[in-house]
Design a protein around this motif. Structure first.
Motif, mmCIF file in Angstrom:
data_model
loop_
_atom_site.group_PDB
_atom_site.id
_atom_site.type_symbol
_atom_site.label_atom_id
_atom_site.label_comp_id
_atom_site.label_asym_id
_atom_site.label_seq_id
_atom_site.Cartn_x
_atom_site.Cartn_y
_atom_site.Cartn_z
ATOM 1 N N SER A 229 2.961 5.192 -6.210
ATOM 2 C CA SER A 229 2.654 5.128 -7.645
ATOM 3 C C SER A 229 1.554 6.115 -8.005
ATOM 4 O O SER A 229 1.671 6.843 -8.995
ATOM 5 C CB SER A 229 2.227 3.720 -8.048
ATOM 6 O OG SER A 229 3.289 2.831 -7.916
ATOM 7 N N CYS A 230 0.492 6.130 -7.220
ATOM 8 C CA CYS A 230 -0.600 7.075 -7.489
ATOM 9 C C CYS A 230 -0.115 8.518 -7.378
ATOM 10 O O CYS A 230 -0.488 9.375 -8.181
ATOM 11 C CB CYS A 230 -1.770 6.825 -6.546
ATOM 12 S SG CYS A 230 -2.646 5.295 -6.907
ATOM 13 N N LEU B 169 0.822 -1.209 0.000
ATOM 14 C CA LEU B 169 0.000 0.000 0.000
ATOM 15 C C LEU B 169 0.855 1.257 0.000
ATOM 16 O O LEU B 169 0.551 2.223 -0.702
ATOM 17 C CB LEU B 169 -0.943 0.007 1.200
ATOM 18 C CG LEU B 169 -2.188 -0.841 1.065
ATOM 19 C CD1 LEU B 169 -2.980 -0.847 2.366
ATOM 20 C CD2 LEU B 169 -3.068 -0.347 -0.072
ATOM 21 N N THR C 275 0.242 -1.136 -10.151
ATOM 22 C CA THR C 275 -0.462 -0.527 -9.023
ATOM 23 C C THR C 275 -1.704 -1.346 -8.698
ATOM 24 O O THR C 275 -1.975 -1.638 -7.530
ATOM 25 C CB THR C 275 -0.840 0.932 -9.355
ATOM 26 O OG1 THR C 275 0.348 1.631 -9.717
ATOM 27 C CG2 THR C 275 -1.501 1.608 -8.188
ATOM 28 N N PHE C 276 -2.441 -1.743 -9.724
ATOM 29 C CA PHE C 276 -3.615 -2.580 -9.503
ATOM 30 C C PHE C 276 -3.227 -3.960 -8.979
ATOM 31 O O PHE C 276 -3.911 -4.518 -8.121
ATOM 32 C CB PHE C 276 -4.439 -2.716 -10.781
ATOM 33 C CG PHE C 276 -5.199 -1.480 -11.154
ATOM 34 C CD1 PHE C 276 -6.054 -0.870 -10.251
ATOM 35 C CD2 PHE C 276 -5.056 -0.924 -12.403
ATOM 36 C CE1 PHE C 276 -6.752 0.272 -10.577
ATOM 37 C CE2 PHE C 276 -5.757 0.222 -12.759
ATOM 38 C CZ PHE C 276 -6.599 0.815 -11.841
ATOM 39 N N LEU D 7 -0.599 -4.741 -7.139
ATOM 40 C CA LEU D 7 -0.223 -4.621 -5.727
ATOM 41 C C LEU D 7 -1.452 -4.392 -4.850
ATOM 42 O O LEU D 7 -1.550 -4.941 -3.748
ATOM 43 C CB LEU D 7 0.795 -3.498 -5.539
ATOM 44 C CG LEU D 7 2.182 -3.801 -6.088
ATOM 45 C CD1 LEU D 7 3.039 -2.551 -6.080
ATOM 46 C CD2 LEU D 7 2.849 -4.903 -5.295
ATOM 47 N N PHE D 8 -2.375 -3.582 -5.323
ATOM 48 C CA PHE D 8 -3.599 -3.350 -4.556
ATOM 49 C C PHE D 8 -4.400 -4.639 -4.425
ATOM 50 O O PHE D 8 -4.930 -4.952 -3.357
ATOM 51 C CB PHE D 8 -4.430 -2.253 -5.231
ATOM 52 C CG PHE D 8 -5.614 -1.837 -4.421
ATOM 53 C CD1 PHE D 8 -5.451 -1.161 -3.220
ATOM 54 C CD2 PHE D 8 -6.898 -2.121 -4.851
ATOM 55 C CE1 PHE D 8 -6.544 -0.780 -2.467
ATOM 56 C CE2 PHE D 8 -7.993 -1.752 -4.105
ATOM 57 C CZ PHE D 8 -7.813 -1.076 -2.903
ATOM 58 N N VAL E 117 1.207 1.278 -4.081
ATOM 59 C CA VAL E 117 -0.031 1.956 -4.472
ATOM 60 C C VAL E 117 0.058 3.462 -4.230
ATOM 61 O O VAL E 117 -0.151 4.261 -5.143
ATOM 62 C CB VAL E 117 -1.240 1.336 -3.730
ATOM 63 C CG1 VAL E 117 -2.513 2.059 -4.082
ATOM 64 C CG2 VAL E 117 -1.367 -0.151 -4.058
ATOM 65 N N THR E 118 0.391 3.860 -3.008
ATOM 66 C CA THR E 118 0.390 5.285 -2.672
ATOM 67 C C THR E 118 1.437 6.062 -3.459
ATOM 68 O O THR E 118 1.117 7.104 -4.050
ATOM 69 C CB THR E 118 0.620 5.471 -1.154
ATOM 70 O OG1 THR E 118 -0.338 4.689 -0.449
ATOM 71 C CG2 THR E 118 0.490 6.913 -0.754
#
Length: 183
Positions: A51-52, A44, A118-119, A121-122, A48-49
């Motif tokens: 990367s976003c 996360l 990202t998807f 890993l999420f 995710v964080t």
């Protein structure tokens, strides 16, 4: 980035274990009991964080660059119209248009190539069976191999985008690698 990997190093350790089939001691990865929680935090946080955040940053910077270059193009056209006949302003701003296209294209390639991990890993955080050694290990490895190919594509296609869209890059490339001058 280094701080974001601390949970991974807390949950994984290298230990020496005896392997009877080899009749030798080998270095082996040992996981702590909190492995899933620590990996979820790591995925996360860094996957995710961050990367976003980088996607948002790339999009914002691209938008700012496009807006600034368009305003610069308009300013050049208005000053060219005031200073000369309006028929001579045909080429004003074409270089800026090329830069806008190239930067937008490079940013789009980056985002398209780096959204899938990202998807992944999420989804790994949501479904603990979706991991290398989990229930869906085969599909996990398949998707990550496709993703690594996308990352390689992103890294290699930029050279060709610059060669196609930037005349100055073409000149420097030709003089550096081909030992010839391009006009």
């Amino acid at each position: 980035m280094i701080i974001s990997l601390v949970p991974f190093y807390l949950g994984n350790r290298l230990v020496w274990t005896f392997d009877p089939s080899r009749n030798s001691t080998i270095l082996h990865i040992s996981y702590s009991g909190d492995r899933q929680l620590l990996e979820a935090i790591l995925f996360l946080l860094s996957g995710v964080t961050l990367s976003c955040f980088s996607f948002v940053l790339v999009i914002c910077c691209t938008i700012v660059l496009v807006v600034k270059l368009n305003s610069k193009k308009k300013w050049r056209r208005t000053t060219a119209v005031r200073g000369a006949n309006s028929t001579t302003t045909g080429g004003v701003g074409t270089q800026d248009e090329k830069v806008v296209k190239m930067v937008t294209f490079i940013a789009a390639i980056y985002i398209v190539c780096f959204v899938p991990p990202t998807f992944l890993l999420f989804f790994t955080v949501i479904n603990p069976d979706f991991r290398f050694d989990g229930k869906y290990g085969g599909i996990y490895r398949l998707l990550w191999s496709v993703q690594l190919s996308l990352e390689a594509l992103n890294s290699s296609v930029n050279l060709f985008v610059y060669l196609r869209m930037s005349s100055k890059f073409q000149q420097v490339f030709a003089s550096t690698f081909l030992n010839k001058e391009v006009k």
